[in-house]
Design a protein around this motif. Structure first.
Motif, PDB file in Angstrom:
ATOM      1  N   SER A  48      40.394  38.553  41.011  1.00  0.00           N
ATOM      2  CA  SER A  48      40.957  40.210  41.570  1.00  0.00           C
ATOM      3  C   SER A  48      40.223  41.507  41.926  1.00  0.00           C
ATOM      4  N   GLN A  49      38.510  40.943  41.582  1.00  0.00           N
ATOM      5  CA  GLN A  49      37.255  41.476  42.175  1.00  0.00           C
ATOM      6  C   GLN A  49      36.676  41.391  43.428  1.00  0.00           C
TER       7      GLN A  49
ATOM      8  N   THR B 215      43.960  30.824  43.699  1.00  0.00           N
ATOM      9  CA  THR B 215      45.358  30.787  43.901  1.00  0.00           C
ATOM     10  C   THR B 215      45.638  28.977  43.982  1.00  0.00           C
TER      11      THR B 215
ATOM     12  N   PRO C 293      44.575  33.494  39.175  1.00  0.00           N
ATOM     13  CA  PRO C 293      43.397  34.759  39.882  1.00  0.00           C
ATOM     14  C   PRO C 293      43.406  36.134  39.067  1.00  0.00           C
TER      15      PRO C 293
ATOM     16  N   GLU D  34      37.933  37.819  49.039  1.00  0.00           N
ATOM     17  CA  GLU D  34      39.193  37.100  49.845  1.00  0.00           C
ATOM     18  C   GLU D  34      39.309  35.572  49.451  1.00  0.00           C
TER      19      GLU D  34
END
Lengths: 194, 597
Positions: free
Chosen positions: A69-70, A80, A65, A73
């Motif tokens: 992160s950028q 994840t 992940p 969603e």
């Protein structure tokens, strides 16, 4: 299970066991896939643990992940899930007991290493004997010797397990795997008492 | 026609790629940042990077860190607020500058706001993104508490990173270390150990352990006890709280001075007796020996547990200001015969690792950090036992599922209690949350299949979902207390406020108003059945209308309107609240005292 899917972003065809779109490079929703296939390792009991770790780390470098992160969603969620699956697959294959269970399952043999209906008296006696020896040991030197004995018994069992897989004798493999999990369990208990 | 181009002043857009690394310590905090390949520490008004984690609410003002050190009210400030996250933090209350009762999370929020402003002043731009380090051995409640405090300060937490992992990351990148390393991290209030494997671009935690309530603070207390006993023949525990506190803080200064010298003379006052005493290193070493031994034990237990021989370990990395005590490196050498690394400042290395990781999260990198969960997570089963679902030292992120069933015929609901810890019985583990899955189809005992999924994300934050496999009824939950907002909701509020905020204060007002409003709505939702039972039809309609209005206003960023709607809803539910108290009271009256919980 091994069918193609379609990229959620660019509608490109995604083959099974592939998690990045070859066209737009977007991460794909994880699919059910067996642990060996996920890590790209051949389905055998004997495997090079370093090779396994390399394969594992390479996949995490792609799917952890932190790499997403950028992004959206959705992509964070997929990474994840995928990263969790890779973690779990690695852990399963890294231990002889769970690796054997995975293989037996793939061969269609229902095997749970903690099978409570197991009552092979020879194996149970052997385990009891090792346990008693440790409990009767008077000093820590003797205890260490009995742990060493236990360790060599574990190595022997793993070797036997490997042979039975090569011979495709899965019923024997199942029995040996239960024995191995007993041995590992008493090892954990021994260590606690040291 | 050419339009004149005007450069935007201090907008949130030009700061998109800056991520602060925050080491929120028990005693000291440190912020640092990497901007365009240049790494630097943030300095406070006095020009230092080591910022004491002190908060003082005094005569209508807030003061922080070094602003307090020389202040006459120094001893009235809040010390070691981080310790409250692992001890009793839901109940503990402080008083702010306007004499309002506030929680540990709110005190920490104020400190985060102070740090955020310092960073903004240093870098001359708005700051929203951060990576915050937490003790590896912090449990779920502590982690989510820290995250809440940062969200409320208007910070977008990109990652919670474990302190020893952050330190190893900084060492690995800076000193190009490879091999297996043992990180020994002794901070002001927490002790962590982690075993890591470092190779090209890969930082993999093998296992971690520690004690969340063992740190330099405890060393100071033992040293104070020792000196008071030796030179004044007084039992430390008999002293007044305030005097004890002052003595401990004084002994902390003595301890720090002893890192450069063997002995010195100093005045000490106990019970109004003033004496000049000799402070020497032997007294310090003897007084803290028990605790040092405890850290050594935790270290060797971890090595035994993961079956790693000490000769496979390339060295011990010392982290945390308290690891500077000479008796610690001596004990490590005696017990483990291995190299010791302390060449990156133990006080600053954690923040540095957090900032470097933050930079990589926002700008991309080939490096990868793989961590584990420090404590097992599970569910309480029949007979008060804990069924582990994710065991300690499992790599994260992790998703595990387990199926549960009913134990009574026709049972339509199951209560799940989520636990964290290593003990067999649930009372000895930390209770994280409880939730009920209802609307299960009535069936004979043992027939329904309830799938419970534990999902632990890369921040080490747990989300639990329970699903009835037959009906698909689902209940989701993250770890929180009843009046708290879900972390996912909070994250969304912070995200949207960052996009739309005109400035810092404006942004925080939006966050505060939205969090307050959402909590209130959740509360109303949880008592829906009581409202229907106790209120007249007309009152129910009025309440529902106001709820709808408030819900609508939350989608916009006008905090005045949100606050106004909260007040309105508050007013129309007053009568209901009154009735509910009466109802609770009448239910209690007439019962045996024993029956009342």
């Amino acid at each position: 299970m091994s069918t193609n899917s379609v990229c959620w972003n660019c509608q490109n065809i995604i083959p099974p066991n592939v998690f990045l779109c070859q066209k737009c490079n977007k991460i794909q929703p994880p699919k059910q896939v067996n642990e060996f296939k996920l890590l790209g390792i051949s389905e055998e009991f004997d495997l090079d643990l370093e090779e396994l770790e390399d394969a594992y780390l390479k996949l995490q470098q792609l799917f952890h992940p932190d790499k997403y992160s950028q992004l959206s969603e959705k992509e964070i969620k997929y990474s994840t899930l995928l990263s969790s699956m890779i973690n779990e697959a690695y852990q399963k294959l890294n231990s002889s007991i769970s690796r054997a269970s995975v293989l037996l399952q793939l061969k269609g043999i229902n095997s749970h290493p903690e099978d409570s209906s197991f009552n092979d008296s020879q194996v149970l006696e052997e385990v009891m004997e090792i346990q008693n020896e440790f409990l009767e040991a008077e000093d820590s030197e003797q205890k260490k010797i009995s742990i060493q004995k236990l360790n060599s018994r574990i190595t022997e069992t793993i070797d036997d397990l490997s042979i039975s897989f090569k011979k495709q004798d899965y019923e024997i493999a199942k029995k040996l795997n239960i024995k191995l999990s007993y041995l590992e369990k008493i090892k954990v208990n021994f260590k606690k008492q040291l | 026609m050419n339009l004149i181009k005007i450069k935007e002043p201090l907008s949130s857009n030009n700061s998109a790629n800056i991520c602060i690394g925050i080491d929120f310590g028990t005693t000291n905090s440190v912020c640092s940042v990497k901007v365009k390949n240049k790494f630097s520490f943030i300095k406070d008004e006095s020009g230092t990077s080591l910022i004491p984690t002190l908060i003082l609410y005094d005569r209508k003002t807030k003061k922080f860190g070094n602003q307090i050190i020389k202040n006459e009210s120094y001893f009235n400030s809040i010390f070691s607020v981080k310790r409250n996250f692992t001890i009793d933090f839901e109940k503990k209350r402080f008083e702010d500058e306007n004499n309002n009762k506030i929680s540990t999370i709110e005190v920490s929020k104020d400190f985060f706001i102070y740090l955020k402003k310092l960073c903004e002043k240093n870098l001359n731009q708005n700051i929203f993104d951060c990576v915050i380090s937490v003790p590896a051995y912090f449990d779920e409640k502590a982690r989510s508490g820290i995250m809440r405090a940062a969200f409320m300060a208007g910070l977008r937490v990109r990652r919670l990173i474990n302190e020893p992992t952050a330190a190893a990351f900084a060492y690995g990148l800076e000193k190009k270390k490879k091999g297996i390393f043992f990180v020994y991290d002794l901070g002001g209030g927490t002790f962590d150990v982690s075993l890591l494997k470092l190779s090209d671009g890969i930082f993999k935690v093998i296992a971690t352990s520690g004690d969340p309530n063992l740190g330099g603070d405890d060393f100071d207390t033992l040293f104070a006890k020792w000196l008071v006993d030796k030179y004044f023949s007084v039992n430390f525990d008999d002293l007044r709280e305030k005097e004890k506190f002052k003595l401990v803080k004084k002994c902390k200064l003595f301890k720090e001075k002893l890192s450069n010298t063997q002995n010195f003379k100093e005045e000490l006052k106990v019970n109004d007796r003033l004496k000049e005493i000799e402070i020497n290193i032997d007294d310090l070493n003897k007084s803290v020996e028990k605790l040092v031994d405890r850290t050594i034990n935790i270290s060797s237990e971890l090595l035994t547990e993961v079956d790693v021989q000490i000769d496979k370990v390339n060295g011990f990395v010392l982290v945390g200001g308290s690891s500077r005590l000479k008796c610690i490196s001596k004990k490590i050498k005696e017990n483990f015969q291995t190299d010791i690394f302390d060449d990156v400042d133990p006080d600053l290395v954690v923040s540095k690792g957090a900032a470097l990781h933050g930079y990589e999260l926002l700008n991309g990198s080939a490096n990868v950090l793989l961590d584990v969960t420090p404590l097992s997570l599970g569910i309480e089963t029949m007979g008060g036992l804990m069924e582990k679902i994710i065991s300690r030292n499992t790599p994260i992120p992790a998703i595990k599922e387990q199926t549960f069933t009913t134990y009574e015929n026709g049972q339509t609901a199951i209560k799940f209690t989520i636990l964290q810890g290593e003990r067999e019985t649930s009372v000895n583990n930390r209770k994280l949350a409880e939730f009920v899955l209802s609307d299960i189809q009535p069936k004979p005992a043992g027939i329904p299949r309830i799938k419970v999924m534990f999902s632990l994300d890369a921040d080490g934050i747990l989300f639990v979902t329970a699903t009835d496999e037959e009906t698909g009824v689902e209940n989701k939950l993250s770890v929180k207390t009843n009046d708290e907002l879900d972390l996912i909701e909070m994250r969304k509020i912070v995200e949207s406020s960052i996009k739309n905020a005109k400035d810092d204060i404006h942004q925080r007002m939006i966050i505060e108003a939205k969090i307050k409003a959402q909590s209130f709505l959740n509360e109303i939702d949880s008592v829906k059945k009581d409202i229907e039972l106790l209120c007249s039809k007309n009152d129910i309609k009025i309440i529902n209308d106001k709820v709808a209005l408030l819900k609508k206003s939350i989608n916009n960023d006008d905090y005045d309107i949100i606050n106004q709607r909260v007040d309105e809803l508050n007013k129309v539910t007053e009568l209901f609240a009154q009735k509910r108290i009466e109802k609770d009271f009448s239910e209690v009256v007439g019962k045996d005292v024993d029956e009342i919980e």
